[in-house]
Structure formats: C-alpha cells, structure tokens
Design an enzyme around this catalytic site. Structure first.
Site, PDB file in Angstrom:
ATOM      1  N   SER A  94       0.824  -1.212   0.000  1.00  0.00           N
ATOM      2  CA  SER A  94       0.000   0.000   0.000  1.00  0.00           C
ATOM      3  C   SER A  94       0.859   1.262   0.000  1.00  0.00           C
ATOM      4  O   SER A  94       1.611   1.495  -0.930  1.00  0.00           O
ATOM      5  CB  SER A  94      -0.965  -0.038   1.182  1.00  0.00           C
ATOM      6  OG  SER A  94      -1.838   1.057   1.127  1.00  0.00           O
ATOM      7  N   ASP A 231      -3.045   6.636  -3.038  1.00  0.00           N
ATOM      8  CA  ASP A 231      -1.936   5.994  -2.320  1.00  0.00           C
ATOM      9  C   ASP A 231      -1.265   4.985  -3.258  1.00  0.00           C
ATOM     10  O   ASP A 231      -1.640   4.863  -4.428  1.00  0.00           O
ATOM     11  CB  ASP A 231      -2.424   5.359  -1.000  1.00  0.00           C
ATOM     12  CG  ASP A 231      -3.166   4.058  -1.198  1.00  0.00           C
ATOM     13  OD1 ASP A 231      -3.775   3.884  -2.269  1.00  0.00           O
ATOM     14  OD2 ASP A 231      -3.150   3.205  -0.290  1.00  0.00           O
ATOM     15  N   ASP A 233      -1.231   1.810  -3.822  1.00  0.00           N
ATOM     16  CA  ASP A 233      -1.944   0.737  -4.514  1.00  0.00           C
ATOM     17  C   ASP A 233      -3.354   1.157  -4.936  1.00  0.00           C
ATOM     18  O   ASP A 233      -4.153   0.310  -5.350  1.00  0.00           O
ATOM     19  CB  ASP A 233      -1.989  -0.538  -3.666  1.00  0.00           C
ATOM     20  CG  ASP A 233      -2.781  -0.361  -2.388  1.00  0.00           C
ATOM     21  OD1 ASP A 233      -2.813   0.761  -1.858  1.00  0.00           O
ATOM     22  OD2 ASP A 233      -3.381  -1.345  -1.920  1.00  0.00           O
ATOM     23  N   ASP A 235      -6.122   2.138  -3.494  1.00  0.00           N
ATOM     24  CA  ASP A 235      -7.410   1.900  -2.825  1.00  0.00           C
ATOM     25  C   ASP A 235      -7.847   3.091  -1.980  1.00  0.00           C
ATOM     26  O   ASP A 235      -8.972   3.145  -1.506  1.00  0.00           O
ATOM     27  CB  ASP A 235      -7.402   0.598  -1.991  1.00  0.00           C
ATOM     28  CG  ASP A 235      -6.376   0.611  -0.889  1.00  0.00           C
ATOM     29  OD1 ASP A 235      -5.493   1.494  -0.881  1.00  0.00           O
ATOM     30  OD2 ASP A 235      -6.442  -0.286  -0.012  1.00  0.00           O
TER      31      ASP A 235
END
Ligand code: MG
Length: 428
Positions: A94, A231, A233, A235
């Site tokens: 992430s 961010d 990744d 999500d």
C-alpha cells in the site's frame, strides 16, 4: 503464528516478506481456495519476484492462476469477482516505504478476507498441511485483461457530463495505470507523478496532507475544480478542493455519504468516525475499526456506502473493495449534480474538534479504569469496538491497542472546551 495485520501481511523485504514465505502463502491459499486464483502486484522492486513465489505455491496445489499483472488493488479485487476466481491476492505494501512489501487476500465476491479466513491461512502455513498435486495435474498461469475489464466497468457506472477540470496525483503508484486515463475520459485532467516507479521518487506514498504540496500547487496554478491524490496501490484517495485546501477525510466521508441520500441510504462507518456523518439524515451503522468490517457490514446490511476516515471508500453497487478512483468519480458526480464547488460542498459539512489521548502501561488495567470513568458520564453505551459513549453533543471512544500496551481515547464534541472537559474527566 501471527502473520496478518490490519491490512493483510506486510513487512520489510526480505527480512520478513520473502520468497520462502510467499511460496508458503501460495500453497496455503491454493489449498484453502481450490480451483482458480487471481493474482496481481504493484510496482515495488520486489513485487515481481514475490509474485513468482506466490504463483509457484498456487500451481503446486493444482490451482489454475489468472495473472492480472501490475494493477491497483481495486482492479485485482474487481477481477477476482468478474473472472470468477475462488480467491484473489495482490502483492503490495500500500502506502508503506519502498523497502516494504506484502500481500492482501480477496474473497470470490471481491471483498477482503475476514480475520477468520486469514487465521485459517496462518494455520495452514504453520502446520504445513497443504495440498500438493503430481506433475500430471499441474495447471497453467494465464494472463487476463483485468485492467480493461475494470475500466469498462467503472466507466459504465457513471454518466458524467464532463467539462470539470481535475488534477490527479498518483504518487508514482499503481493508480498510474487507471486514474489518469479514466479521469481524462470524464474531465479535463492534468496528471502529476504518473509514471509507475517502485521507489516513489516524488512524494511519500501516503496521501496525507503533508505529502501533497505539489498537488495543491497544481490545483491552484491550473485553476482546477478538484485534485485527487492516490496511495501506492490505489485503494485510497485524498482530495484537494478548488481553493487548494486539503479536505479532511471525515468531511469527505460525510460528503460522499450525503450524495447517497435519496437512495434510501444505509451507511457503514467505524466507531471512531466523526459525528458529522450522523447529521446527514441517513441510517448509520457503526462497525469495528478497519475497512474489512465496513465491507462486512455493507454486505450483511445491504448498505449503499461505507468508508473510514483514512481515505477508504466503498461503493457496493460497483464492488466491495475500497476504491480511490471510484470515490474520485463519485466526487465529480457530486460536483456536477449539485452545481456547487468542492469548497462549497466542504463548507456544508460541520467540522467538530476531535481530541486524542493515549495512556501507556498495562492496557487491561488502564482500559478498565478509563472505561469506568467514561461510563459514569451516562449516555448511550456501545461495545462494538472498545467502549463508545454517545452523549447529546459529544462522543467518547476508549479502545485498547491491538499491538501495544496502550489505550487510546478519542473525544469529539461540539466545542473544544467541552471536548477538553470530557477528556479530563476520563483521564482523571
Ligand atoms: Mg492502500
């Protein structure tokens, strides 16, 4: 053996997150899920190698592997459902720094693995009682067009007029593969930090206010209606309004929830969410802290929208994975339909002072004392996650830390003085 944290398995490469561990995760998930497994990864330097290890484990169990390649986390979750896989895995850490990596697992309906399902994986890794097939039963790993399917799906979910001016900041993360393209289809988009790079050379990957100075500048200089930051990744999303100001996530959560009103809205949020959400006129369900609990509540209660004030927003009509780009599209839709500017939408949401306190030391003992103090205040008691007291003009949350000898206290009230007074009486 405790491997999973609040958001999958995460740690330093190769000290904790290694090819050896990922082969074991592959063997265990292949054993548990059976059939077809969908896999994807972010752009971190270690992600390709970890994917190879994970896939090797899957194939050893006789599973067929659908390879989504490099993609944002929401794309992998979406593909897991659309391509009818029995489970999904995305290799990513992430927003963590580049030396970290990890994996997050997905159910066949595109929602995150529950803590119970993660526990089963931990048990399989520990016991080593995994399925292994002979040479004649080894299946293939084949590429799928996950990005294309996702982009078709998300575009079809909206009918935007277009014409608004947007800036997107992907922070060199995997949203570079989707956000600039999609936002260009529905708005006049300028994008920054839009080349994928696992070293995150331009800003820290977490879309918190201190990391978004370039985006703020770009929103101002390009006279944009709104700016979006994703961010690592993809999500999570953060928003900069048309005046170049960072929009507090609690405010964004309330704006997104408000846009659901009129659809018989049921909203799911964690117990630590601002009471601004209670004032928009929807049915609000409060869950344990963590997006997986929000997603579970949405599934169970057939909710219309949910999220938490970390930038995770879930729209079950599209899918059950927190999705930064989907939230950005909803914001655009809200601006278009309302005819208001982003800063006007922000101004409509009340903003209350929130105080946070920490007590260190024996957490069981501290929790007992602090929650007794909180209960003395009267009000409506909830024990969904820790102790939450709802008063007329305030709420108090007392929660034990999951990992440290700490108890956290959160107080939100209509005024700062009242919040201080309540914090004082609990800490006393
Ligand atoms: Mg993330």
């Amino acid at each position: 053996m405790k491997l999973f944290g609040t958001s999958g398995i995460r740690g330093l490469y190769p000290d904790f997150v290694s090819a050896e561990l990922f082969t074991k995760i592959g063997l265990s998930l292949g054993t548990q899920a059976e059939g077809v497994v969908c896999v994807g990864r972010d752009f971190r330097t270690s992600s390709k190698q970890l994917q190879s290890a994970l896939v090797s484990g899957f194939l050893s169990t006789g599973a067929e592997v659908l390879d989504a390649g490099a993609c944002p986390t929401p794309v992998l979750a979406y593909a897991t459902k659309k391509f009818k896989a029995s489970a999904g895995a995305i290799i990513t850490a992430s927003h963590n720094p580049p030396e970290f990596n990890g994996v997050k697992l997905w159910q066949s309906d595109g929602s995150a693995y529950s803590p119970e399902m993660e526990k089963e994986i931990e048990n399989l890794i520990e016991s080593g009682k995994v399925k292994r097939v002979g040479w004649e039963d080894i299946q293939n790993s084949r590429p799928i067009e996950a990005l294309e399917r996702y982009m078709e799906g998300i575009t079809a979910a909206f009918s935007l007029e277009g014409g608004l001016k947007t800036v997107s900041d992907c922070g060199n993360g995997s949203a570079t593969l989707t956000a600039p393209e999609i936002l260009s289809r529905v708005s006049n988009n300028v994008s920054i930090f839009d080349k994928p790079d696992g070293m995150f050379p331009n800003r820290l990957s977490e879309p918190s206010e201190k990391n978004l100075s370039e985006l703020k500048k770009k929103v101002i200089t390009s006279k944009a209606d709104v700016g979006f930051a994703f961010d690592g990744d993809g999500d999570r999303v953060a928003v900069i309004d048309n005046q170049g100001d960072f929009v507090k996530q609690d405010t964004l959560l309330a704006i997104l929830a408000k846009s659901e009103i009129g659809k018989n809205a049921t909203i799911a949020v964690p117990v630590d969410t601002s009471m601004a959400i209670d004032e928009i006129g929807a049915k609000v369900i409060r869950t344990k802290v963590g997006d997986v609990y929000v997603s579970e509540a949405l599934k169970k209660e057939k909710g219309t929208f949910g999220g938490e004030a970390s930038g995770c927003y879930i729209f079950p009509e599209v899918h059950l994975c927190p999705d930064g780009l989907l939230a950005a599209m909803k914001i655009l839709e809200t601006i278009e339909i309302s005819g208001k500017s982003m800063s006007e939408l922000v101004a409509e949401i009340p903003s209350y002072p929130i105080l946070r306190g920490v007590v260190e030391g024996d957490r069981e003992k501290s929790f007992k004392k602090l929650s007794e103090n909180a209960k003395k205040l009267g009000g409506e008691l909830s024990e969904t996650d820790g102790i939450r007291i709802q008063l007329e003009d305030a709420w108090i949350l007392v929660r034990k830390s999951g990992t440290e000898e700490k108890v956290r206290i959160t107080v939100e009230a209509h005024s700062e003085a009242r919040a201080r007074q309540l914090m004082g009486s609990i800490m006393n």
